[in-house]
Design a protein around this motif. Sequence first.
Motif, PDB file in Angstrom:
ATOM      1  N   CYS A  21       0.853  -1.192   0.000  1.00  0.00           N
ATOM      2  CA  CYS A  21       0.000   0.000   0.000  1.00  0.00           C
ATOM      3  C   CYS A  21       0.884   1.236   0.000  1.00  0.00           C
ATOM      4  O   CYS A  21       1.897   1.281   0.685  1.00  0.00           O
ATOM      5  N   LEU A  22       0.469   2.230  -0.753  1.00  0.00           N
ATOM      6  CA  LEU A  22       1.253   3.433  -0.941  1.00  0.00           C
ATOM      7  C   LEU A  22       0.415   4.651  -0.582  1.00  0.00           C
ATOM      8  O   LEU A  22      -0.753   4.740  -0.976  1.00  0.00           O
ATOM      9  N   ARG A  23       1.018   5.570   0.160  1.00  0.00           N
ATOM     10  CA  ARG A  23       0.377   6.848   0.467  1.00  0.00           C
ATOM     11  C   ARG A  23       1.382   7.949   0.161  1.00  0.00           C
ATOM     12  O   ARG A  23       2.511   7.936   0.667  1.00  0.00           O
ATOM     13  N   VAL A  24       0.976   8.872  -0.679  1.00  0.00           N
ATOM     14  CA  VAL A  24       1.749  10.077  -0.957  1.00  0.00           C
ATOM     15  C   VAL A  24       0.766  11.232  -0.991  1.00  0.00           C
ATOM     16  O   VAL A  24      -0.451  11.026  -1.010  1.00  0.00           O
ATOM     17  N   SER A  25       1.285  12.449  -1.042  1.00  0.00           N
ATOM     18  CA  SER A  25       0.369  13.584  -1.124  1.00  0.00           C
ATOM     19  C   SER A  25      -0.306  13.591  -2.493  1.00  0.00           C
ATOM     20  O   SER A  25       0.198  13.027  -3.468  1.00  0.00           O
ATOM     21  N   CYS A  26      -1.446  14.221  -2.568  1.00  0.00           N
ATOM     22  CA  CYS A  26      -2.222  14.270  -3.814  1.00  0.00           C
ATOM     23  C   CYS A  26      -1.382  14.808  -4.969  1.00  0.00           C
ATOM     24  O   CYS A  26      -1.465  14.300  -6.088  1.00  0.00           O
ATOM     25  N   ASN A  27      -0.589  15.814  -4.697  1.00  0.00           N
ATOM     26  CA  ASN A  27       0.236  16.425  -5.745  1.00  0.00           C
ATOM     27  C   ASN A  27       1.310  15.484  -6.283  1.00  0.00           C
ATOM     28  O   ASN A  27       1.796  15.676  -7.388  1.00  0.00           O
ATOM     29  N   ASP A  28       1.681  14.475  -5.503  1.00  0.00           N
ATOM     30  CA  ASP A  28       2.766  13.571  -5.888  1.00  0.00           C
ATOM     31  C   ASP A  28       2.279  12.241  -6.460  1.00  0.00           C
ATOM     32  O   ASP A  28       3.085  11.417  -6.884  1.00  0.00           O
ATOM     33  N   MET A  29       0.969  12.025  -6.460  1.00  0.00           N
ATOM     34  CA  MET A  29       0.443  10.720  -6.866  1.00  0.00           C
ATOM     35  C   MET A  29       0.814  10.345  -8.303  1.00  0.00           C
ATOM     36  O   MET A  29       1.221   9.221  -8.574  1.00  0.00           O
ATOM     37  N   GLU A  30       0.694  11.271  -9.226  1.00  0.00           N
ATOM     38  CA  GLU A  30       0.995  10.959 -10.627  1.00  0.00           C
ATOM     39  C   GLU A  30       2.461  10.544 -10.791  1.00  0.00           C
ATOM     40  O   GLU A  30       2.766   9.558 -11.467  1.00  0.00           O
ATOM     41  N   ASP A  31       3.355  11.258 -10.131  1.00  0.00           N
ATOM     42  CA  ASP A  31       4.781  10.921 -10.183  1.00  0.00           C
ATOM     43  C   ASP A  31       5.027   9.539  -9.560  1.00  0.00           C
ATOM     44  O   ASP A  31       5.787   8.726 -10.097  1.00  0.00           O
ATOM     45  N   ALA A  32       4.380   9.261  -8.449  1.00  0.00           N
ATOM     46  CA  ALA A  32       4.545   7.963  -7.780  1.00  0.00           C
ATOM     47  C   ALA A  32       4.053   6.830  -8.676  1.00  0.00           C
ATOM     48  O   ALA A  32       4.714   5.803  -8.815  1.00  0.00           O
ATOM     49  N   LEU A  33       2.906   7.017  -9.307  1.00  0.00           N
ATOM     50  CA  LEU A  33       2.374   5.974 -10.189  1.00  0.00           C
ATOM     51  C   LEU A  33       3.265   5.761 -11.404  1.00  0.00           C
ATOM     52  O   LEU A  33       3.465   4.622 -11.849  1.00  0.00           O
ATOM     53  N   ASP A  34       3.829   6.842 -11.955  1.00  0.00           N
ATOM     54  CA  ASP A  34       4.768   6.706 -13.074  1.00  0.00           C
ATOM     55  C   ASP A  34       6.000   5.908 -12.657  1.00  0.00           C
ATOM     56  O   ASP A  34       6.475   5.049 -13.402  1.00  0.00           O
ATOM     57  N   ARG A  35       6.506   6.172 -11.463  1.00  0.00           N
ATOM     58  CA  ARG A  35       7.674   5.441 -10.970  1.00  0.00           C
ATOM     59  C   ARG A  35       7.350   3.948 -10.843  1.00  0.00           C
ATOM     60  O   ARG A  35       8.151   3.097 -11.231  1.00  0.00           O
ATOM     61  N   ILE A  36       6.187   3.648 -10.281  1.00  0.00           N
ATOM     62  CA  ILE A  36       5.800   2.246 -10.111  1.00  0.00           C
ATOM     63  C   ILE A  36       5.680   1.561 -11.464  1.00  0.00           C
ATOM     64  O   ILE A  36       6.199   0.463 -11.676  1.00  0.00           O
ATOM     65  N   LYS A  37       5.010   2.198 -12.393  1.00  0.00           N
ATOM     66  CA  LYS A  37       4.810   1.610 -13.721  1.00  0.00           C
ATOM     67  C   LYS A  37       6.148   1.359 -14.407  1.00  0.00           C
ATOM     68  O   LYS A  37       6.383   0.275 -14.954  1.00  0.00           O
ATOM     69  N   ASN A  38       7.040   2.345 -14.371  1.00  0.00           N
ATOM     70  CA  ASN A  38       8.336   2.207 -15.033  1.00  0.00           C
ATOM     71  C   ASN A  38       9.217   1.162 -14.361  1.00  0.00           C
ATOM     72  O   ASN A  38       9.877   0.379 -15.030  1.00  0.00           O
ATOM     73  N   LYS A  39       9.240   1.146 -13.054  1.00  0.00           N
ATOM     74  CA  LYS A  39      10.098   0.191 -12.343  1.00  0.00           C
ATOM     75  C   LYS A  39       9.509  -1.216 -12.331  1.00  0.00           C
ATOM     76  O   LYS A  39      10.243  -2.189 -12.212  1.00  0.00           O
ATOM     77  N   PHE A  40       8.191  -1.326 -12.487  1.00  0.00           N
ATOM     78  CA  PHE A  40       7.578  -2.650 -12.594  1.00  0.00           C
ATOM     79  C   PHE A  40       8.178  -3.394 -13.780  1.00  0.00           C
ATOM     80  O   PHE A  40       8.486  -4.579 -13.696  1.00  0.00           O
TER      81      PHE A  40
END
Length: 185
Positions: free
Chosen positions: A130-149
């Motif tokens: 489970c991941l929690r980041v601020s609303c402003n950072d969610m898109e960046d976090a999801l991009d990181r997950i997708k790329n590193k997956f």
Amino acid sequence: NNIQVEREDCNEVTKLVLDGSKAVFPAAYEALSWLSKLAKKAFDKGSKRLQWTTPTEDLIDLSYNELGIITIYTELMGKVNAAIGEIEDAPNIKSMKTAFPPSLVHSYDSALCKEAFHDWNKPICLIHDCLRVSCNDMEDALDRIKNKFQAVCAGDPLAKLADDLGVSETELKRLPQGEDSLLRQ
């Protein structure tokens, strides 16, 4: 408002959900079955533990031993059993076989989080998968997950796993590798 749910009803709902999941995600259940067979083969070859390396080079050592139990006879409580710790060289193969598939999945969850967020300098909370980041950072976090997956799952990780466990392809046929439509987006 006073609805009573019987255990049998819960069991039936669980069975329906599992059956539905197997129908919708057959490859996932095939992989879980393959992982169970892999663990069995490794133990049949004499392994007393299961060890593998994650894509982030972390060594995972799955090792459970039988618990030592002593019986204490007391005046007031009668007979009481107390665990005294694991017994050396008494591997609990059954428990390790059961724990192996979820342990592998969780080790890859951890590898993905490590790979995606090792240099993250913003507020973050990671608990299990489970991941929690601020609303402003969610898109960046999801991009990181997708790329590193993609990086974490590159190549044939299940073949590497079998090799790590000392099980050859002649002993257990490898699962076919297919393209995941999510990775092509």
